[in-house]
Design an enzyme around this catalytic site. Structure first.
Site, PDB file in Angstrom:
ATOM      1  N   ASP A 247      -2.635 -14.823  29.049  1.00 14.42           N
ATOM      2  CA  ASP A 247      -1.853 -14.770  27.799  1.00 14.42           C
ATOM      3  C   ASP A 247      -2.156 -13.449  27.103  1.00 14.42           C
ATOM      4  OD1 ASP A 247      -0.483 -15.553  25.260  1.00 14.42           O
ATOM      5  OD2 ASP A 247      -0.512 -17.536  26.203  1.00 14.42           O
ATOM      6  N   GLY A 296       7.101 -16.738  27.386  1.00 15.85           N
ATOM      7  CA  GLY A 296       8.456 -16.513  26.888  1.00 15.85           C
ATOM      8  C   GLY A 296       8.450 -16.407  25.379  1.00 15.85           C
ATOM      9  N   LEU A 303      24.626 -12.222  17.483  1.00 17.09           N
ATOM     10  CA  LEU A 303      24.755 -10.893  18.084  1.00 17.09           C
ATOM     11  C   LEU A 303      25.115  -9.840  17.042  1.00 17.09           C
ATOM     12  CD1 LEU A 303      24.721  -9.188  20.671  1.00 17.09           C
ATOM     13  CD2 LEU A 303      27.169  -9.673  20.912  1.00 17.09           C
ATOM     14  N   ALA A 304      26.001 -10.214  16.094  1.00 15.52           N
ATOM     15  CA  ALA A 304      26.450  -9.250  15.082  1.00 15.52           C
ATOM     16  C   ALA A 304      25.289  -8.770  14.207  1.00 15.52           C
ATOM     17  CB  ALA A 304      27.537  -9.879  14.214  1.00 15.52           C
ATOM     18  N   ASN A 305      24.226  -9.579  14.100  1.00  9.70           N
ATOM     19  CA  ASN A 305      23.081  -9.212  13.248  1.00  9.70           C
ATOM     20  C   ASN A 305      21.849  -8.805  14.059  1.00  9.70           C
ATOM     21  OD1 ASN A 305      24.612 -10.073  11.060  1.00  9.70           O
ATOM     22  ND2 ASN A 305      23.904 -12.188  11.298  1.00  9.70           N
ATOM     23  N   TYR A 359      18.145 -14.564  24.263  1.00  4.15           N
ATOM     24  CA  TYR A 359      17.313 -15.561  24.950  1.00  4.15           C
ATOM     25  C   TYR A 359      18.088 -16.200  26.109  1.00  4.15           C
ATOM     26  CZ  TYR A 359      14.269 -19.694  25.426  1.00  4.15           C
ATOM     27  OH  TYR A 359      13.443 -20.695  25.897  1.00  4.15           O
ATOM     28  N   LYS A 363      17.295 -16.149  30.124  1.00  2.00           N
ATOM     29  CA  LYS A 363      17.016 -17.375  30.887  1.00  2.00           C
ATOM     30  C   LYS A 363      18.066 -17.591  31.992  1.00  2.00           C
ATOM     31  CE  LYS A 363      13.252 -18.556  28.743  1.00  2.00           C
ATOM     32  NZ  LYS A 363      11.951 -18.482  29.458  1.00  2.00           N
ATOM     33  N   THR A 395       6.925 -28.611  21.314  1.00  2.00           N
ATOM     34  CA  THR A 395       5.885 -27.568  21.284  1.00  2.00           C
ATOM     35  C   THR A 395       5.998 -26.825  19.950  1.00  2.00           C
ATOM     36  OG1 THR A 395       7.290 -25.799  22.149  1.00  2.00           O
ATOM     37  CG2 THR A 395       6.105 -27.114  23.779  1.00  2.00           C
TER      38      THR A 395
HETATM   39  N1  LIG Z   1       9.608 -25.620  24.099  1.00  2.00           N
HETATM   40  C1  LIG Z   1      10.831 -25.787  24.565  1.00  2.00           C
HETATM   41  O1  LIG Z   1      11.559 -26.708  24.156  1.00  2.00           O
HETATM   42  C2  LIG Z   1      11.375 -24.871  25.635  1.00  2.00           C
HETATM   43  C3  LIG Z   1      12.676 -25.087  26.076  1.00  2.00           C
HETATM   44  C4  LIG Z   1      13.191 -24.279  27.087  1.00  2.00           C
HETATM   45  C5  LIG Z   1      12.417 -23.270  27.633  1.00  2.00           C
HETATM   46  N2  LIG Z   1      11.152 -23.066  27.182  1.00  2.00           N
HETATM   47  C6  LIG Z   1      10.410 -21.987  27.805  1.00  2.00           C
HETATM   48  O2  LIG Z   1       9.149 -22.463  28.217  1.00  2.00           O
HETATM   49  C7  LIG Z   1       8.167 -21.429  28.141  1.00  2.00           C
HETATM   50  C8  LIG Z   1       6.993 -21.886  27.291  1.00  2.00           C
HETATM   51  O3  LIG Z   1       7.496 -22.292  26.029  1.00  2.00           O
HETATM   52  P1  LIG Z   1       6.563 -22.909  24.878  1.00  2.00           P
HETATM   53  O4  LIG Z   1       7.439 -23.806  24.094  1.00  2.00           O
HETATM   54  O5  LIG Z   1       5.295 -23.456  25.455  1.00  2.00           O
HETATM   55  O6  LIG Z   1       6.289 -21.603  24.018  1.00  2.00           O
HETATM   56  P2  LIG Z   1       5.026 -21.152  23.152  1.00  2.00           P
HETATM   57  O7  LIG Z   1       5.528 -20.122  22.208  1.00  2.00           O
HETATM   58  O8  LIG Z   1       4.306 -22.338  22.599  1.00  2.00           O
HETATM   59  O9  LIG Z   1       4.093 -20.479  24.264  1.00  2.00           O
HETATM   60  C9  LIG Z   1       4.459 -19.288  24.922  1.00  2.00           C
HETATM   61  C10 LIG Z   1       3.198 -18.555  25.313  1.00  2.00           C
HETATM   62  O10 LIG Z   1       3.613 -17.339  25.947  1.00  2.00           O
HETATM   63  C11 LIG Z   1       2.748 -16.307  25.488  1.00  2.00           C
HETATM   64  N3  LIG Z   1       3.370 -14.990  25.615  1.00  2.00           N
HETATM   65  C12 LIG Z   1       4.418 -14.502  24.905  1.00  2.00           C
HETATM   66  N4  LIG Z   1       4.648 -13.232  25.247  1.00  2.00           N
HETATM   67  C13 LIG Z   1       3.748 -12.904  26.217  1.00  2.00           C
HETATM   68  C14 LIG Z   1       3.489 -11.719  26.955  1.00  2.00           C
HETATM   69  N5  LIG Z   1       4.190 -10.599  26.757  1.00  2.00           N
HETATM   70  N6  LIG Z   1       2.485 -11.744  27.861  1.00  2.00           N
HETATM   71  C15 LIG Z   1       1.755 -12.854  28.046  1.00  2.00           C
HETATM   72  N7  LIG Z   1       1.934 -14.007  27.363  1.00  2.00           N
HETATM   73  C16 LIG Z   1       2.936 -14.028  26.449  1.00  2.00           C
HETATM   74  C17 LIG Z   1       2.509 -16.664  24.017  1.00  2.00           C
HETATM   75  O11 LIG Z   1       1.370 -15.994  23.496  1.00  2.00           O
HETATM   76  C18 LIG Z   1       2.340 -18.168  24.099  1.00  2.00           C
HETATM   77  O12 LIG Z   1       1.009 -18.558  24.293  1.00  2.00           O
HETATM   78  C19 LIG Z   1       8.904 -20.219  27.582  1.00  2.00           C
HETATM   79  O13 LIG Z   1       9.340 -19.404  28.646  1.00  2.00           O
HETATM   80  C20 LIG Z   1      10.104 -20.827  26.879  1.00  2.00           C
HETATM   81  O14 LIG Z   1      11.164 -19.933  26.771  1.00  2.00           O
HETATM   82  C21 LIG Z   1      10.627 -23.836  26.197  1.00  2.00           C
END
Ligand SMILES: NC(=O)c1ccc[n+]([C@@H]2O[C@H](COP(=O)([O-])OP(=O)(O)OC[C@H]3O[C@@H](n4cnc5c(N)ncnc54)[C@H](O)[C@@H]3O)[C@@H](O)[C@H]2O)c1
Length: 454
Positions: A247, A296, A303-305, A359, A363, A395
């Site tokens: 992380d 992530g 998009l406009a903003n 986003y 994805k 989360t």
């Molecule tokens: N929570 C949801 O409902 C949901 C839905 C669809 C997709 N996702 C995807 O699941 C994944 C995890 O989501 P989450 O809800 O646990 O998010 P979260 O924000 O709780 O955790 C994401 C983690 O990624 C780490 N991170 C961010 N940028 C980073 C980087 N450049 N290098 C290393 N680590 C980095 C953050 O520090 C964090 O610990 C993400 O890819 C998110 O897009 C989540």
């Protein structure tokens, strides 16, 4: 964040009140635990007409359930519809399931086995594609926390006859509490499966220790300090992997706490750093058996903003760094033969979402990556590439969503509730299984069959 509505409907007065008001009735989902690893009841094995594959009964036995052809209250029903090749043959699907669907136990599973729709036979293709609409509708109507899926076995292309042998790991997952939040999915198994030794496609790698199938493998999980990534790290460690939890340096304390709890190694590293792949390779001198791209971010604006930096940071973290590190680690041979790459998409990448053009683009890009690289990575490196596409998962990311949108996200799916990080983690662990060799290029939605993008 706690789902108070789910708690309310778990009480007798709450259930009474919400029923009277015609509100959703989410069932409490049972997840895997060491004490209750299996569904509670027998597995009813049915066939629509004549099966087109061998080995179904053997593959079903790997679920750990008692397989029977008659049961009053089955915990799971598997309908072998691989032989359905005409519109008239669909009548056999109705004839098999209509009399028994009501008897399925709460929290039960229905899995329909089909075959890949043929490009050369439009009657077979129509009948097999019909199973998709059938299963998706069934998932929406069975209720009580039950789920329905379609698993396609590549009948025509398997040399020496079609076999359900390669479906073992998939059936084990779908017919267990591990798949509690997965419904309405279509999984297409491949026949050009790599294997861990030679990559010759001779079949799935057998598991030596079923309680710890990832023993001897090193798994690296990005974004593992918290949320879904921490759950993935935990489940892979449970399954016996040596875990490296990565992380950003800014999350070092939380990362180290998570890593300590799991007996994992913490790797504070920004995945967008130019030398990220080298540093990952240095942290895994014996190579990686499993690479999970989970890190992530969101930077929402219409998009406009949306300024260019918000666009660029999301594409960089969620997509470009995934492409770059995957390419470099594959090229360097850091991901060993029989290895597994699992990336993280989102239903936003399938359905689109207001304020999330960046986003959703990132994805959807993950889905493109998985579909394109999967077959080549298998052929060239003996590695599979798949993705999870989570829906609404409880989360910190979703806790930040405004209340009404959050409530809508939770309820607008067949299970009327949000998923838990462990639900995504179990799906990742299924992709990571040594005997998941036939699972390649797939995107599994872990979304309770969300209405979005359905
Ligand atoms: N929570 C949801 O409902 C949901 C839905 C669809 C997709 N996702 C995807 O699941 C994944 C995890 O989501 P989450 O809800 O646990 O998010 P979260 O924000 O709780 O955790 C994401 C983690 O990624 C780490 N991170 C961010 N940028 C980073 C980087 N450049 N290098 C290393 N680590 C980095 C953050 O520090 C964090 O610990 C993400 O890819 C998110 O897009 C989540």
């Amino acid at each position: 964040m706690a789902d108070r509505y789910l708690h309310l409907t778990g009480t007798a007065p709450g259930r009474f009140l919400t029923r009277r008001l015609g509100l959703p009735q989410p069932a409490a989902l049972r997840r895997w635990t060491l004490e209750t690893p299996h569904l509670d009841g027998p597995l009813l094995h049915l066939t629509a007409g004549a099966s087109a594959v061998t080995g179904v009964a053997e593959a079903l036995r790997t679920s750990g359930l008692t397989v029977t052809e008659r049961a009053d209250r089955p915990a799971a029903i598997v309908l072998d519809a691989t032989g359905v090749a005409t519109a008239a043959g669909l009548g056999d699907v109705h004839a098999a399931l209509h009399p028994v669907v009501r008897s399925l136990a709460p929290g039960g599973r229905i899995v329909v086995l089909g075959t890949v729709p043929s490009p050369d036979d439009h009657h077979q293709a129509a009948a097999q594609q019909a199973l998709e609409g059938f299963v998706r509708s069934l998932g929406k109507e069975i209720g009580r926390g039950s789920t329905a899926q379609l698993v396609r076995i590549p009948v025509a292309r398997i040399p020496g006859g079609a076999s359900a042998h390669a479906a073992g790991s998939t059936l084990r997952f779908l017919l267990s509490p591990r798949s509690a939040y997965v419904s309405g999915q279509v999984i297409e198994l491949t026949s050009t499966a790599p294997d861990s030794g030679s990559g010759s496609g001779s079949g799935p790698t057998p598991i030596t220790d079923p309680a710890a199938p990832l023993t001897g493998r090193t798994a690296l999980v990005t974004g593992a300090a918290r949320g879904i990534g921490a759950a993935v790290a935990s489940v892979l460690a449970r399954d016996g992997a040596r875990v490296i939890a990565l992380d950003v340096p800014g999350a070092r304390e939380e990362l180290e706490r998570t890593a300590d709890r799991l007996g994992a190694t913490a790797l504070p590293l920004d995945i967008t750093a130019p030398d990220a792949a080298d540093r990952i390779a240095a942290a895994a001198p014996d190579g990686l058996g499993v690479l999970v791209h989970n890190a992530g971010i969101t930077r929402d604006r219409r998009l406009a903003n949306m300024p260019a930096d918000r666009w660029a940071s999301v594409i960089e973290v969620n997509l470009d760094s995934v492409l770059r590190t995957t390419d470099e680690l594959l090229k360097a041979g850091t991901i060993t033969r029989g290895g597994r790459i699992v990336a993280t998409a989102s239903i936003a990448g399938i359905a689109g979402n207001t304020g999330q053009t960046n986003y959703a683009a990132s994805k959807a890009g993950i889905i493109g990556l998985v579909r394109s690289l999967g077959p080549r990575a298998a052929a060239e490196h003996g590695v599979t590439v798949n993705a999870v596409a989570p829906g609404f998962i409880e989360t910190k990311m979703t806790a930040a969503v405004p209340l009404f949108i959050r409530e809508a996200g939770r309820r607008m799916n067949s299970l009327s509730q949000g998923g838990l990080p462990v639900d995504v983690a179990e799906a990742v662990a299924w992709f990571a299984q040594p005997d998941s060799t036939a699972v390649n290029g797939q995107v599994l939605r872990v979304c309770g069959q969300s209405l979005l993008g359905a």
